[in-house]
Motif scaffolding. Sequence first.
Motif, PDB file in Angstrom:
ATOM      1  N   GLU A  84      -4.695  -5.058   4.673  1.00  0.00           N
ATOM      2  CA  GLU A  84      -5.444  -3.810   4.515  1.00  0.00           C
ATOM      3  C   GLU A  84      -6.883  -4.146   4.159  1.00  0.00           C
ATOM      4  OE1 GLU A  84      -5.168   0.469   2.075  1.00  0.00           O
ATOM      5  OE2 GLU A  84      -3.666  -1.118   1.779  1.00  0.00           O
ATOM      6  N   THR A  87     -13.170  -0.317   3.100  1.00  0.00           N
ATOM      7  CA  THR A  87     -14.595  -0.375   3.395  1.00  0.00           C
ATOM      8  C   THR A  87     -15.415   0.105   2.200  1.00  0.00           C
ATOM      9  OG1 THR A  87     -14.703   1.879   4.269  1.00  0.00           O
ATOM     10  CG2 THR A  87     -14.023   0.131   5.784  1.00  0.00           C
ATOM     11  N   ALA A  91     -12.667   4.133   2.471  1.00  0.00           N
ATOM     12  CA  ALA A  91     -11.624   4.388   3.466  1.00  0.00           C
ATOM     13  C   ALA A  91     -11.081   3.040   3.941  1.00  0.00           C
ATOM     14  CB  ALA A  91     -12.187   5.183   4.640  1.00  0.00           C
ATOM     15  N   SER A  92      -9.809   3.000   4.237  1.00  0.00           N
ATOM     16  CA  SER A  92      -9.188   1.723   4.613  1.00  0.00           C
ATOM     17  C   SER A  92      -8.319   1.899   5.845  1.00  0.00           C
ATOM     18  CB  SER A  92      -8.341   1.178   3.464  1.00  0.00           C
ATOM     19  OG  SER A  92      -7.132   1.908   3.343  1.00  0.00           O
ATOM     20  N   GLY A  93      -8.043   0.788   6.489  1.00  0.00           N
ATOM     21  CA  GLY A  93      -7.076   0.725   7.571  1.00  0.00           C
ATOM     22  C   GLY A  93      -6.070  -0.368   7.271  1.00  0.00           C
ATOM     23  N   GLY A 122      -1.880   2.564   9.870  1.00  0.00           N
ATOM     24  CA  GLY A 122      -2.316   3.735   9.135  1.00  0.00           C
ATOM     25  C   GLY A 122      -3.708   3.623   8.567  1.00  0.00           C
ATOM     26  N   PHE A 123      -4.130   4.719   7.983  1.00  0.00           N
ATOM     27  CA  PHE A 123      -5.441   4.819   7.342  1.00  0.00           C
ATOM     28  C   PHE A 123      -5.257   5.459   5.969  1.00  0.00           C
ATOM     29  CE2 PHE A 123      -5.989   5.059  11.905  1.00  0.00           C
ATOM     30  CZ  PHE A 123      -6.977   4.108  12.142  1.00  0.00           C
ATOM     31  N   ALA A 124      -6.160   5.124   5.063  1.00  0.00           N
ATOM     32  CA  ALA A 124      -6.074   5.654   3.703  1.00  0.00           C
ATOM     33  C   ALA A 124      -7.472   5.914   3.156  1.00  0.00           C
ATOM     34  CB  ALA A 124      -5.334   4.680   2.790  1.00  0.00           C
ATOM     35  N   TYR A 125      -7.533   6.764   2.167  1.00  0.00           N
ATOM     36  CA  TYR A 125      -8.785   7.014   1.458  1.00  0.00           C
ATOM     37  C   TYR A 125      -8.509   6.916  -0.038  1.00  0.00           C
ATOM     38  CZ  TYR A 125     -13.226   8.951   0.008  1.00  0.00           C
ATOM     39  OH  TYR A 125     -14.457   9.103  -0.570  1.00  0.00           O
ATOM     40  N   SER A 136      -4.807   7.388  -3.957  1.00  0.00           N
ATOM     41  CA  SER A 136      -5.166   7.357  -2.532  1.00  0.00           C
ATOM     42  C   SER A 136      -4.220   8.241  -1.736  1.00  0.00           C
ATOM     43  CB  SER A 136      -5.109   5.927  -1.989  1.00  0.00           C
ATOM     44  OG  SER A 136      -3.793   5.414  -2.043  1.00  0.00           O
ATOM     45  N   GLN A 138      -2.714   8.622   2.289  1.00  0.00           N
ATOM     46  CA  GLN A 138      -2.545   7.805   3.478  1.00  0.00           C
ATOM     47  C   GLN A 138      -1.888   8.611   4.594  1.00  0.00           C
ATOM     48  OE1 GLN A 138      -0.173   4.471   2.270  1.00  0.00           O
ATOM     49  NE2 GLN A 138      -1.575   3.860   0.651  1.00  0.00           N
ATOM     50  N   SER A 140      -0.126   7.620   8.479  1.00  0.00           N
ATOM     51  CA  SER A 140       0.254   6.462   9.280  1.00  0.00           C
ATOM     52  C   SER A 140       1.210   6.877  10.385  1.00  0.00           C
ATOM     53  CB  SER A 140       0.908   5.386   8.404  1.00  0.00           C
ATOM     54  OG  SER A 140       2.060   5.906   7.744  1.00  0.00           O
TER      55      SER A 140
END
Length: 290
Positions: A84, A87, A91-93, A122-125, A136, A138, A140
């Motif tokens: 993972e 950024t 936000a993450s991927g 997936g993506f997360a914030y 967070s 997520q 996905s």
Amino acid sequence: MVKQISIFLILLLLCANIVWAQRSVILDDRAARKQWEEDQRADEYANSLRRRDWLKDRLILEMGMGTKFPTMGANWFGFGAGAEYITKWHASGFLTLGFILSHDDPVFEQYTLDGGLGWRLGFAYYLFPKDPIHLSFQVSYGTVFYDHVSEPSKGNVRSILLCYGYEFDAAVSYLSDQWYFLQAIVGVYTIGNGIKAKGIKNRDDSFDSFGRSNPSWRYNTGTGEKYISLVEENNGKGGIPPVGVVFGVGIGFAFEELFPDDTELRRRERESNKAKQNQFRRQHSSTFRN
């Protein structure tokens, strides 16, 4: 008289050298003290709440069980690992791959539950970047749930049914300037209702609905009900629930900030120098004792 004057001049020179030497030591001490104070202020600023952001540009290698790693089942968990990247916008991927172990049926010992492979993208914030505890959210797609066919096949093996769909999670994570990463996750998946939802038929006779797949139903070729559940009864309704609650836990190794600014680079340099000085002092002290 000349001899006395010569001795006086020699003593005066010696005293002047001593005074200058002491003055040089004092100046060096003051300079060292000033540099130490500047380093302390720089460290305080580098670690201050105004600058601290534990989430910025962090790469995490993680592993765990249950949802996200990559899946949770009706009566067991999948185990997996992934990567993972968070950024600077928090936000993450992430991408995880995992497997479901084949094991004995917990109810009927003569049966074996089949294993399989799963994946999740997936993506997360993440929230609260200045605190070590982060909340967070997520979203996905991938293998989100699994169960097993109730009727065993040859060899008394109950085949696995992998469900694909979307999942929405809330997670509580621990991530600071330390190397370790901890996460607890709870979420809701949606996989549709398979052929009962009149989805699109695939080549393998499974049915999709907007990318969701629930293979727990089949047509009834006899009389009575139009569809037959392939899995054990679910509160009298049969089939794998099209929507369900899942959870999981994970641990990981978190790298340092990958794109630090000048302040952070100087702080790391000072820490490295301090570590080298402490190591030298311990070696010197050990040699002196011996």
